[in-house]
Write a protein that holds these residues in place. Structure first.
Motif, PDB file in Angstrom:
ATOM      1  N   GLU A 109       0.779  -1.121   0.005  1.00 16.96           N
ATOM      2  CA  GLU A 109       0.079   0.058   0.053  1.00 16.96           C
ATOM      3  C   GLU A 109       1.091   1.239  -0.037  1.00 16.96           C
ATOM      4  N   TRP A 110       0.558   2.259  -0.781  1.00 15.00           N
ATOM      5  CA  TRP A 110       1.270   3.363  -0.820  1.00 15.00           C
ATOM      6  C   TRP A 110       0.271   4.552  -1.252  1.00 15.00           C
ATOM      7  N   GLY A 111       0.413   5.734  -0.515  1.00 19.47           N
ATOM      8  CA  GLY A 111      -0.505   6.888  -0.759  1.00 19.47           C
ATOM      9  C   GLY A 111      -2.002   6.339  -0.990  1.00 19.47           C
ATOM     10  N   ALA A 112      -2.462   6.672  -2.109  1.00 16.34           N
ATOM     11  CA  ALA A 112      -3.919   6.513  -2.366  1.00 16.34           C
ATOM     12  C   ALA A 112      -3.990   4.996  -3.077  1.00 16.34           C
ATOM     13  N   ASN A 113      -3.213   4.228  -3.035  1.00 12.39           N
ATOM     14  CA  ASN A 113      -3.288   3.083  -3.645  1.00 12.39           C
ATOM     15  C   ASN A 113      -3.089   1.607  -2.891  1.00 12.39           C
ATOM     16  N   ALA A 114      -3.535   0.488  -3.417  1.00  7.76           N
ATOM     17  CA  ALA A 114      -3.364  -0.763  -2.852  1.00  7.76           C
ATOM     18  C   ALA A 114      -2.950  -2.051  -3.984  1.00  7.76           C
ATOM     19  N   LEU A 115      -1.937  -2.667  -3.749  1.00  7.01           N
ATOM     20  CA  LEU A 115      -1.834  -3.705  -4.408  1.00  7.01           C
ATOM     21  C   LEU A 115      -2.314  -5.109  -3.939  1.00  7.01           C
ATOM     22  N   VAL A 116      -3.300  -5.647  -4.547  1.00  3.36           N
ATOM     23  CA  VAL A 116      -3.892  -6.913  -3.807  1.00  3.36           C
ATOM     24  C   VAL A 116      -3.787  -8.161  -4.712  1.00  3.36           C
ATOM     25  N   ASP A 117      -3.477  -9.143  -3.968  1.00  2.97           N
ATOM     26  CA  ASP A 117      -3.133 -10.567  -4.641  1.00  2.97           C
ATOM     27  C   ASP A 117      -4.473 -11.478  -4.386  1.00  2.97           C
ATOM     28  N   VAL A 118      -5.022 -12.099  -5.278  1.00  2.00           N
ATOM     29  CA  VAL A 118      -6.177 -12.783  -4.864  1.00  2.00           C
ATOM     30  C   VAL A 118      -5.965 -14.193  -5.574  1.00  2.00           C
ATOM     31  N   THR A 119      -6.141 -15.403  -4.603  1.00  2.00           N
ATOM     32  CA  THR A 119      -6.248 -16.829  -5.167  1.00  2.00           C
ATOM     33  C   THR A 119      -7.736 -17.138  -5.319  1.00  2.00           C
ATOM     34  N   VAL A 120      -7.943 -17.842  -6.089  1.00  2.00           N
ATOM     35  CA  VAL A 120      -9.416 -18.344  -6.066  1.00  2.00           C
ATOM     36  C   VAL A 120      -9.265 -20.000  -6.200  1.00  2.00           C
ATOM     37  N   ARG A 121      -9.905 -20.621  -5.171  1.00  2.06           N
ATOM     38  CA  ARG A 121      -9.814 -21.927  -5.106  1.00  2.06           C
ATOM     39  C   ARG A 121     -11.145 -22.872  -5.104  1.00  2.06           C
ATOM     40  N   VAL A 122     -11.121 -23.940  -5.702  1.00  2.00           N
ATOM     41  CA  VAL A 122     -12.329 -24.969  -5.349  1.00  2.00           C
ATOM     42  C   VAL A 122     -11.553 -26.106  -4.524  1.00  2.00           C
ATOM     43  N   GLY A 123     -11.993 -26.048  -3.187  1.00  2.00           N
ATOM     44  CA  GLY A 123     -11.145 -27.271  -2.518  1.00  2.00           C
ATOM     45  C   GLY A 123      -9.813 -26.709  -2.320  1.00  2.00           C
ATOM     46  N   GLU A 124      -8.708 -27.672  -2.415  1.00  3.77           N
ATOM     47  CA  GLU A 124      -7.635 -27.394  -2.503  1.00  3.77           C
ATOM     48  C   GLU A 124      -6.942 -26.927  -3.749  1.00  3.77           C
ATOM     49  N   SER A 125      -7.684 -27.004  -4.822  1.00  2.56           N
ATOM     50  CA  SER A 125      -7.113 -26.728  -6.396  1.00  2.56           C
ATOM     51  C   SER A 125      -7.372 -25.360  -6.580  1.00  2.56           C
ATOM     52  N   VAL A 126      -6.218 -24.442  -7.077  1.00  2.82           N
ATOM     53  CA  VAL A 126      -6.507 -23.297  -7.551  1.00  2.82           C
ATOM     54  C   VAL A 126      -7.080 -23.224  -8.924  1.00  2.82           C
ATOM     55  N   VAL A 127      -8.045 -22.335  -9.031  1.00  2.00           N
ATOM     56  CA  VAL A 127      -8.751 -21.978 -10.019  1.00  2.00           C
ATOM     57  C   VAL A 127      -8.068 -21.067 -10.927  1.00  2.00           C
ATOM     58  N   ALA A 128      -7.882 -20.024 -10.033  1.00  2.00           N
ATOM     59  CA  ALA A 128      -7.256 -18.489 -10.786  1.00  2.00           C
ATOM     60  C   ALA A 128      -6.425 -17.853  -9.833  1.00  2.00           C
ATOM     61  N   GLU A 129      -5.484 -17.151 -10.462  1.00  2.00           N
ATOM     62  CA  GLU A 129      -4.715 -16.124  -9.461  1.00  2.00           C
ATOM     63  C   GLU A 129      -4.713 -14.825 -10.053  1.00  2.00           C
ATOM     64  N   PHE A 130      -4.932 -13.860  -9.330  1.00  2.00           N
ATOM     65  CA  PHE A 130      -5.281 -12.464  -9.790  1.00  2.00           C
ATOM     66  C   PHE A 130      -4.486 -11.387  -9.044  1.00  2.00           C
ATOM     67  N   ARG A 131      -4.191 -10.469  -9.828  1.00  2.50           N
ATOM     68  CA  ARG A 131      -3.417  -9.400  -8.998  1.00  2.50           C
ATOM     69  C   ARG A 131      -3.881  -8.183  -9.387  1.00  2.50           C
ATOM     70  N   GLY A 132      -4.435  -7.080  -8.634  1.00  2.00           N
ATOM     71  CA  GLY A 132      -4.819  -5.898  -9.132  1.00  2.00           C
ATOM     72  C   GLY A 132      -4.525  -4.552  -8.196  1.00  2.00           C
ATOM     73  N   GLN A 133      -4.729  -3.607  -8.591  1.00  2.00           N
ATOM     74  CA  GLN A 133      -4.420  -2.271  -7.866  1.00  2.00           C
ATOM     75  C   GLN A 133      -5.768  -1.507  -7.693  1.00  2.00           C
ATOM     76  N   ALA A 134      -5.942  -1.218  -6.477  1.00  2.00           N
ATOM     77  CA  ALA A 134      -7.001  -0.297  -6.315  1.00  2.00           C
ATOM     78  C   ALA A 134      -6.505   1.003  -6.081  1.00  2.00           C
ATOM     79  N   ARG A 135      -7.311   2.139  -6.295  1.00  2.00           N
ATOM     80  CA  ARG A 135      -6.945   3.438  -6.103  1.00  2.00           C
ATOM     81  C   ARG A 135      -8.089   4.157  -5.512  1.00  2.00           C
ATOM     82  N   GLN A 136      -7.957   4.978  -4.465  1.00  2.00           N
ATOM     83  CA  GLN A 136      -8.781   5.815  -4.015  1.00  2.00           C
ATOM     84  C   GLN A 136      -9.258   6.967  -4.746  1.00  2.00           C
TER      85      GLN A 136
END
Length: 139
Positions: A109-136
């Motif tokens: 996180e810096w200033g008005a920004n946040a970098l976020v990592d997201v893992t989407v799973r079904v059980g123990e299996s990874v379905v998707a890996e996501f990274r994004g930036q949010a800004r105020q």
């Protein structure tokens, strides 16, 4: 977005109020917030028929939307924000009736920004890996 202060990387996590309560897109997706703490969030959704593509798998756009909702709840910004960019890698398919679990963590996180990592799973299996930036958003 949550109205709490910036997240820290210490071990203990502070429970925070949900970001403005239920979000309309989360309702549409059928996603519920399992937990939300400073800099982290977990959303859960059951794959429904309306979420499927022609091949019978959960549509990538639905997976993206669930991950983006988790990002919004994990990004700790002083005021409302928006995703400014995001990338998703689809790892394995999700199917009708499976429980999708999106775990989001604000990594930087810096200033008005946040970098976020997201893992989407079904059980123990990874379905998707996501990274994004949010800004105020400025008013």
């Amino acid at each position: 977005m949550s109205s709490t202060t910036s997240a820290t990387n210490t071990g203990a996590r502070e429970q925070v109020p949900l970001a403005a309560g239920p979000q309309p897109v989360e309702d549409w997706l059928g996603a519920t917030v399992e937990s939300q703490t400073r800099g982290e969030a977990i959303l859960v959704a059951k794959a429904e028929r309306r979420h499927l593509n022609a091949a019978g798998f959960v549509h990538g756009g639905v997976l993206f939307a669930i991950a983006d909702c988790a990002l919004a709840r994990a990004a700790i910004l002083p005021q409302a924000g928006a995703t400014t960019w995001a990338h998703i890698s689809f790892i394995s398919p999700a199917r009708l009736g499976e429980e999708l679990v999106a775990v989001a963590r604000a990594t930087t996180e810096w200033g008005a920004n946040a970098l976020v990592d997201v893992t989407v799973r079904v059980g123990e299996s990874v379905v998707a890996e996501f990274r994004g930036q949010a800004r105020q958003l400025t008013q």
